[in-house]
Design a protein around this motif. Structure first.
Motif, short mmCIF file in Angstrom:
data_model
loop_
_atom_site.label_atom_id
_atom_site.label_comp_id
_atom_site.label_asym_id
_atom_site.label_seq_id
_atom_site.Cartn_x
_atom_site.Cartn_y
_atom_site.Cartn_z
N VAL A 86 23.16 6.34 6.79
CA VAL A 86 22.65 4.96 6.83
C VAL A 86 23.14 4.20 5.60
O VAL A 86 23.00 4.68 4.47
CB VAL A 86 21.10 4.95 6.90
CG1 VAL A 86 20.58 3.52 6.92
CG2 VAL A 86 20.61 5.73 8.13
N TYR A 119 24.86 0.75 9.89
CA TYR A 119 24.31 -0.25 8.98
C TYR A 119 22.79 -0.28 9.13
O TYR A 119 22.27 -0.14 10.24
CB TYR A 119 24.92 -1.63 9.29
CG TYR A 119 24.52 -2.66 8.25
CD1 TYR A 119 24.87 -2.49 6.92
CD2 TYR A 119 23.77 -3.78 8.61
CE1 TYR A 119 24.48 -3.42 5.96
CE2 TYR A 119 23.39 -4.71 7.66
CZ TYR A 119 23.75 -4.52 6.33
OH TYR A 119 23.36 -5.43 5.39
N ILE A 120 22.11 -0.47 8.01
CA ILE A 120 20.64 -0.35 7.99
C ILE A 120 19.95 -1.18 9.09
O ILE A 120 19.00 -0.71 9.72
CB ILE A 120 20.07 -0.70 6.58
CG1 ILE A 120 18.55 -0.53 6.52
CG2 ILE A 120 20.43 -2.11 6.15
CD1 ILE A 120 18.07 0.85 6.30
N CYS A 177 20.14 0.39 12.34
CA CYS A 177 19.32 1.60 12.33
C CYS A 177 17.83 1.25 12.49
O CYS A 177 17.12 1.86 13.31
CB CYS A 177 19.57 2.33 11.01
SG CYS A 177 18.57 3.79 10.82
N LEU A 216 14.77 4.20 4.35
CA LEU A 216 14.31 3.72 5.66
C LEU A 216 12.96 3.03 5.56
O LEU A 216 12.73 1.99 6.17
CB LEU A 216 14.22 4.88 6.66
CG LEU A 216 15.53 5.62 6.96
CD1 LEU A 216 15.28 6.77 7.91
CD2 LEU A 216 16.56 4.66 7.54
N HIS A 234 24.93 -0.84 19.21
CA HIS A 234 25.04 -1.23 17.79
C HIS A 234 25.71 -2.60 17.71
O HIS A 234 26.48 -2.97 18.60
CB HIS A 234 25.80 -0.17 16.99
CG HIS A 234 27.27 -0.21 17.19
ND1 HIS A 234 27.90 0.39 18.26
CD2 HIS A 234 28.26 -0.80 16.46
CE1 HIS A 234 29.19 0.18 18.17
NE2 HIS A 234 29.44 -0.54 17.10
N SER A 262 22.98 0.83 3.30
CA SER A 262 22.18 -0.35 2.98
C SER A 262 22.52 -0.83 1.58
O SER A 262 22.94 -0.04 0.74
CB SER A 262 20.69 -0.01 3.08
OG SER A 262 20.38 1.04 2.21
N LEU A 279 20.13 10.34 13.44
CA LEU A 279 20.77 9.22 12.75
C LEU A 279 22.07 9.63 12.07
O LEU A 279 22.17 10.72 11.50
CB LEU A 279 19.83 8.67 11.67
CG LEU A 279 18.45 8.19 12.11
CD1 LEU A 279 17.68 7.66 10.90
CD2 LEU A 279 18.57 7.10 13.18
N THR A 325 19.08 13.86 12.51
CA THR A 325 20.29 13.53 11.76
C THR A 325 21.53 14.22 12.34
O THR A 325 21.40 15.23 13.03
CB THR A 325 20.11 14.01 10.29
OG1 THR A 325 21.36 14.06 9.61
CG2 THR A 325 19.51 15.40 10.22
#
Ligand code: AKB
Length: 331
Positions: free
Chosen positions: A189, A231-232, A235, A31, A311, A191, A186, A134
């Protein structure tokens, strides 16, 4: 208790004069690197994608100053906050679910003592504080599909326990001391240019690397394990949006965040649409027990209603972006 800066953010009539000065802990993690890459000229997949969002992008300045600091070293963090005149903090340092189970003592120190340091500093210096929670903050007795914001939270990992603690501490400091605490639960994630470190949802990143390199992946979760993912760029945008939003919009300080949910089999099927010879096999390990206690789909209707969360990247987009980016990377 609100600083002049916070008051100006909370008023629709007053325009922000000064941008926040932000301290990110865990700045080299998935992150942290996404929010502010420590190197210059990094190309991220979404910068070539029409969905890209300017707010998140503008936070990803080039060559952010990076300093080594132990999250357990209160005085050093204090010195940095004072000397750099920090006004906002994103606290990303944490041991994730799988790695936390292998080193409980370290997880306790980093995830709980580290959080105490950060929270106390945020209170003392009137910082706006973001702490990610989370899906792992839920457990076997929580409803799994959908999982509401307010429900039973009895997680079975030390990671989950530490995140429930973080949520409760943040809410308590907000009520008791007026700390401007903001928190999102979250999903996993995903990426391409930043690796996750020791989570249960990491398969959904590794699968793309192995697909490109070997056309095959051995998955440590069962084929039907449905988990929430994001998706990063969605996020990062969510975190920036919730931090920037008018505090009067926040009816609660901790929100579920949902984007997409899929199983390993569904993800493999989507990858096969681009790579017909891709093979997946399944060999569940200890992470299966963790995943089996987690939500399949989060109910994030309150985030959508209160501060407009939405999103943008669905599973087919995500698969295309990841494969495109990584095939260039491995060329
Ligand atoms: C993990 O798998 O531990 C993390 C998370 C879902 O918080 N990615």
């Amino acid at each position: 208790r609100q600083s002049a800066h916070h008051r100006s953010c909370s008023s629709t009539a007053v325009v922000d004069q000064e941008p926040p000065k932000i301290l990110i802990t865990g700045g080299l993690g998935q992150l942290g690197r996404g929010l502010a890459p420590p190197t210059t000229g990094e190309i991220r997949p979404l910068q070539r994608h029409p969905h890209r969002h300017s707010q998140a992008d503008c936070r990803r300045g080039k060559g952010r100053p990076y300093r080594f600091a132990d999250i357990l070293d209160f005085k050093l963090l204090q010195e940095m906050i004072v000397n750099e005149r920090i006004t906002w903090m994103f606290h990303f340092s944490a041991l994730l679910s799988a790695v936390g189970e292998q080193n409980t003592a370290l997880a306790l120190r980093v995830n709980i003592e580290g959080l105490h340091n950060v929270m106390e500093l945020a209170k003392q210096y009137d910082l706006r504080l973001f702490v990610p929670s989370t899906i792992g903050a839920f457990g076997p007795t929580s409803p799994r599909n959908p999982t509401p914001d307010l429900t039973v939270q009895k997680p079975s990992t030390i990671y989950g326990v530490s995140k429930v603690h973080a949520e409760l501490m943040g809410e308590y400091y907000h009520r008791k001391f007026g700390l401007d605490f903001r928190c999102l639960r979250l999903p996993g994630v995903i990426s391409a240019d930043t690796a996750p470190g020791g989570g249960t949802t990491d398969y959904a990143v590794h699968i793309f690397h192995e697909a490109i390199r070997n056309r095959a992946y051995k998955c440590y979760l069962r084929e039907d394990t449905r988990l929430p993912m994001i998706y990063i760029d969605d996020c990062l945008r969510a975190m920036v949006e919730v931090m920037e939003c008018d505090p009067r919009l926040l009816k609660q300080r901790v929100y579920n965040l949902q984007a997409i949910s899929f199983t390993p089999a569904e993800l493999a099927k989507e990858i096969r649409r681009h790579m017909s010879n891709f093979q997946i096999t399944y060999e569940p390990d200890f992470r299966q027990q963790i995943a089996d206690t987690w939500p399949q789909v989060l109910d994030d209707s309150r985030a959508r209603a209160d501060w407009g969360w939405k999103h943008l990247v669905d599973t087919p987009d995500l698969v295309e972006l990841m494969l495109q980016y990584l095939s260039h990377h491995y060329e």
